[in-house]
Design an enzyme around this catalytic site. Structure first.
Site, PDB file in Angstrom:
ATOM      1  N   GLY A 173       0.795  -1.217   0.000  1.00  0.00           N
ATOM      2  CA  GLY A 173       0.000   0.000   0.000  1.00  0.00           C
ATOM      3  C   GLY A 173       0.824   1.261   0.000  1.00  0.00           C
ATOM      4  O   GLY A 173       0.304   2.342  -0.284  1.00  0.00           O
ATOM      5  N   ARG A 174       2.105   1.160   0.322  1.00  0.00           N
ATOM      6  CA  ARG A 174       2.977   2.343   0.298  1.00  0.00           C
ATOM      7  C   ARG A 174       4.400   1.960  -0.076  1.00  0.00           C
ATOM      8  O   ARG A 174       5.353   2.631   0.323  1.00  0.00           O
ATOM      9  CB  ARG A 174       2.957   3.059   1.650  1.00  0.00           C
TER      10      ARG A 174
ATOM     11  N   ASP B 247       1.581 -11.581   6.734  1.00  0.00           N
ATOM     12  CA  ASP B 247       2.092 -10.736   5.655  1.00  0.00           C
ATOM     13  C   ASP B 247       3.433 -10.103   6.016  1.00  0.00           C
ATOM     14  O   ASP B 247       4.056  -9.455   5.172  1.00  0.00           O
ATOM     15  CB  ASP B 247       1.075  -9.644   5.288  1.00  0.00           C
TER      16      ASP B 247
ATOM     17  N   ASP C  16       9.862  -5.869   7.673  1.00  0.00           N
ATOM     18  CA  ASP C  16       8.814  -4.968   8.164  1.00  0.00           C
ATOM     19  C   ASP C  16       9.009  -4.588   9.629  1.00  0.00           C
ATOM     20  O   ASP C  16       8.342  -5.098  10.524  1.00  0.00           O
ATOM     21  CB  ASP C  16       7.424  -5.568   7.930  1.00  0.00           C
TER      22      ASP C  16
END
Length: 491
Positions: free
Chosen positions: A90-91, A250, A260
């Site tokens: 998403g980014r 994810d 992440d």
């Protein structure tokens, strides 16, 4: 001065359902605040050209380099146990892949580079604070020898992003062996797209596990290989006191890298129930829960692969369960071996597990600092002067009782005191990215545009096992008023 990226874009060559083609959103006036020059060279890139105005525009997403094929990857995921069938980048936008000096294919991705079709009403941007946190912690993990994504560059965009308040915008250039996740498999499995799962599995085998390509049962081998890497990875997290903070499927890499860095943190005093993430209200991803959650995530991967195992559901489930059954032993073997090394033990003997656990229990009961307890123990190995360790315990006698057993145990091995100390210092760091130090860096950068603390902390953390007497204060735990009790995703 033209910046050349020798891109090879194998993921972008997969079917269109695997990703969305999307270009980064240009920003106003990008400014390079950090370039990882050694990493750039390792990737076959010219650091001076990357640091040029043209290179800075590429690292900010303002300019797309020749040969790039920008994509946002599709994936699903369980977030805190709840399944979301479509998440995706998403980014973040994958510019392409390069082959590094070791012959390893590496993704180059811009994080915070604008909205994509997967943004879900988000702005696709990143604030400076989370970019600095990921840069610091990922590079610290690399220096500690733990598999991780890397940080190639950080750029401020010259624009604000709106969170609770306006914040400076930034873009992180992230490097990874790949960005394929358990959630990537879930994306296709949730749609009943067995052929998509197969195509993805074949791609992963070719990229990460090529020895399995000609195996009799390559997909069984794939599951086993991912299980083994995750077991080793999470064991290594625990051995340095690292808490990922958001171990969703994810955020679980198929390559076995830490990926992440959101509300991640390192423990100060040892407490197995430690949680820092502001959104982990139930403690699902607490320090000691990480092995259990890793197995839970791997079970979700196994579910995706069942159609590739056998046409007979019962047989496929049985085979998957057999592979998953190996996780506990694989994790325990890696973790116990790591604890023995931290204690300066060169052989495995009966009672070692209890010896290590009893020290951890004493640390937990006496607010002893995790990193310094083991580092001071290493420093005490030659003369067995344990005053430095004792002082870390609220009740030093709790440590004294354990120390008698430790002395007896190391006396059973032939290695010299000097050999023991040298070995212990290689696995017990003096420096970790302590939360209060990271927060001080972020505060100076965000509020005063001052990156001196950022540079200094990165320099210290690049040599975590060295003494660095001029920076000895960076090894100290926080004072009570400096303690950071919560960390945030910053998305």
């Amino acid at each position: 001065m033209t910046v050349h990226f020798p891109f090879q874009n194998t993921y972008a060559a997969l079917p269109s359902g695997f990703f969305a083609r999307v270009a980064p959103t240009p920003v106003a006036s990008p400014r390079l605040i950090k370039l990882n020059r050694p990493l750039a060279k390792h990737l076959g890139l010219d650091p001076d050209r990357l640091a040029s105005p043209e290179g800075t525009e590429i690292l900010a997403g303002k300019l797309v380099p020749d040969g790039a094929d920008p994509i946002a990857m599709a994936y699903a995921g369980h977030q805190f146990g709840h399944f979301v069938p479509q998440l995706g980048d998403g980014r973040a936008i994958l510019l392409g892949e390069v082959i590094d000096a070791d012959g390893v294919r590496r993704d180059i991705q811009l994080k915070g580079s604008g909205p994509t079709p997967f943004s879900r009403r988000g702005d696709g941007r990143a604030a400076l604070g989370p970019v600095l946190r990921e840069y610091i912690v990922s590079e610290a993990m690399a220096a500690l020898g733990i598999p991780t994504t890397r940080s190639l560059a950080a750029v401020v965009t010259g624009e604000s992003v709106m969170r609770e308040t306006p914040l400076p915008g930034a873009v992180l250039t992230r490097v990874a062996s790949s960005h394929i996740r358990v959630g990537t498999f879930q994306y296709f499995a949730a749609r009943g797209d067995t052929e998509g799962v197969r195509r993805l599995a074949d791609h992963v085998i070719g990229r990460h596990y090529p020895d399995l390509a000609n195996a009799e049962r390559p997909y069984h081998g794939l599951l086993g290989a991912v299980i083994a890497r995750q077991a080793e990875l999470v064991a290594r997290w625990l051995l340095v006191g690292f808490i990922h903070g958001v171990m969703n499927t994810d955020n679980t890499s198929i390559s076995g890298e830490t990926i992440d860095y959101g509300p991640c943190a390192f423990m100060d005093h040892y407490d197995p129930a430690t949680v820092f993430s502001s959104i982990d209200e139930q403690g699902r991803y607490a320090y000691a829960n990480q092995p259990r959650i890793a197995l839970w995530n791997l079970t979700r991967l196994a579910e995706c692969l069942l159609p590739l195992f056998s046409d007979q559901q019962d047989k496929a489930v049985e085979e998957a369960q057999s592979a998953l059954g190996d996780f506990a032993d694989l994790f325990s073997t890696a973790y116990q071996a790591g604890l023995r090394a931290k204690l300066g033990l060169f052989t495995a003997r009966e009672g070692d597990r209890e010896l290590a656990q009893d020290l951890l229990n004493a640390m937990a009961g006496n607010q002893a600092d995790f990193t310094l307890t083991f580092r001071h123990l290493a420093d005490a190995a030659p003369d067995q002067n344990l005053d430095g360790v004792r002082g870390l315990f609220a009740d030093p006698t709790a440590f004294d009782e354990w120390a008698v057993r430790w002395r007896q145990r190391i006396a059973e091995e032939p290695q010299s005191a000097g050999e023991r100390q040298a070995a212990m210092r290689k696995v017990n760091p003096a420096f970790i990215p302590r939360n209060h130090r990271v927060e001080a860096v972020i505060e100076a950068a965000v509020n005063r545009d001052d990156f001196a603390l950022f540079e200094e902390l990165l320099a210290v953390l690049s040599k975590p096992y060295d003494d660095q007497p001029e920076f000895s204060a960076y090894a100290d735990p926080p004072e009570p008023d400096q303690r950071v009790l919560q960390t945030f995703c910053g998305t």
